[in-house]
Design an enzyme around this catalytic site. Structure first.
Site, short mmCIF file in Angstrom:
data_model
loop_
_atom_site.label_atom_id
_atom_site.label_comp_id
_atom_site.label_asym_id
_atom_site.label_seq_id
_atom_site.Cartn_x
_atom_site.Cartn_y
_atom_site.Cartn_z
N LYS A 133 37.64 31.59 41.12
CA LYS A 133 37.65 31.11 42.49
C LYS A 133 38.47 29.81 42.61
CE LYS A 133 35.38 34.44 44.38
NZ LYS A 133 34.03 34.46 44.94
N ARG A 137 28.65 37.67 38.54
CA ARG A 137 29.76 38.60 38.84
C ARG A 137 31.03 38.00 38.25
NH1 ARG A 137 33.68 39.58 42.79
NH2 ARG A 137 34.05 41.81 43.20
#
Length: 283
Positions: A231, A265
């Protein structure tokens, strides 16, 4: 020092009649079937490549394979349910055939794609929209009776990545979760996993605060999924690329596990598995 969530007993998830115990954290490996995902677009969008990557993730320690037919990165191309289904083809059932014990999660915000995936053998539904992008989604989830991953996100596809100013990000996320879990439970959906939505419409500062306050996000009731792999709020402030932040990401994985996260995840299952194993030894 004792961890905050140590007294919580996480109930098992009922995945098509198979009980999955979340007292030991699980690893969800990402399998993007997309040509345009930001870090691995085009790598696994054939049946052969998808099967090979699923096998790699499982060998490296993944418990769940999260299959995504549509990219949700900024400026990605919107796909209809029909286009998603065409891209999925029979990859789900093929993976199930090759690896019968695998748990498969389907990453979609379309109700019809959920119904297709259910017939192909999925075990969980991972909806980034929280039921907001398809009014039929919650009813489709209820019909399948599968566990549902509820993510915090802006209310429309077009505003998905718009940075929102929150007076208190943790309070805002919990208010959203409270409303949505009530709607789901009214429909008979009981296996709900919460995802606070790192990378979706939140400032770097708010996401850093979220990492500090993960322990307050699950109401001490619902299992929590954390998806921070590759991210931008991690790599951009460091001046690095998405592929060069493994060490930083694993430190953050340990941080959220200590606060009660039950599912990670990830793109790199092998590295995440080391962190989960280390965490389990510490308990």
């Amino acid at each position: 020092m004792q961890n905050y969530p140590s007294s919580i007993n996480y109930h098992s998830l009922n995945c098509n009649g198979r009980l999955v115990d979340l007292n030991t954290p699980k690893i969800m490996g990402i399998l993007n079937l997309t040509p345009d995902s930001f870090s691995d677009g085009g790598k696994f969008n054939s049946e052969k490549a998808a099967l090979m990557h699923a096998e790699k993730l499982l060998k490296e320690g993944a418990d769940i394979i999260d299959i995504g037919p549509q990219s949700t990165r900024p400026n990605s191309t919107f796909l209809t349910s029909e286009q998603e289904i065409g891209r999925l083809d029979h990859i789900i059932s093929q993976i199930k055939k090759e690896f019968p014990e695998v748990l498969i999660s389907l990453d979609t915000f379309h109700a019809e794609t959920v119904r297709f995936g259910f017939n192909e053998g999925i075990d969980l539904i991972n909806d980034i929209s929280g039921g907001q992008y398809d009014p039929d989604m919650f009813d489709a989830v209820a019909q399948t009776k599968l566990p549902y991953i509820l993510m915090h996100v802006n209310p429309s596809y077009e505003t998905m990545h718009n940075k929102t100013q929150f007076s208190d990000i943790t309070l805002s996320i919990n208010q959203y979760f409270s409303q949505k879990t009530r709607e789901l439970m009214e429909r008979g959906v009981n296996d709900i996993i919460l995802d606070p939505g790192f990378g979706f419409g939140k400032t770097v500062e708010d996401q850093m605060k979220m990492l500090e306050e993960v322990k307050y996000l699950s109401f001490r009731k619902f299992p929590l999924l954390i998806g921070i792999s590759r991210k931008s709020f991690i790599y951009k402030p460091l001046g690095k690329s998405p592929l060069d932040i493994n060490e930083e990401t694993q430190k953050l994985h340990m941080k959220v596990l200590k606060q009660g996260a039950r599912i990670l995840r990830v793109h790199e299952a092998k590295e995440a598995k080391k962190v989960v194993d280390e965490y389990v030894k510490m308990k």
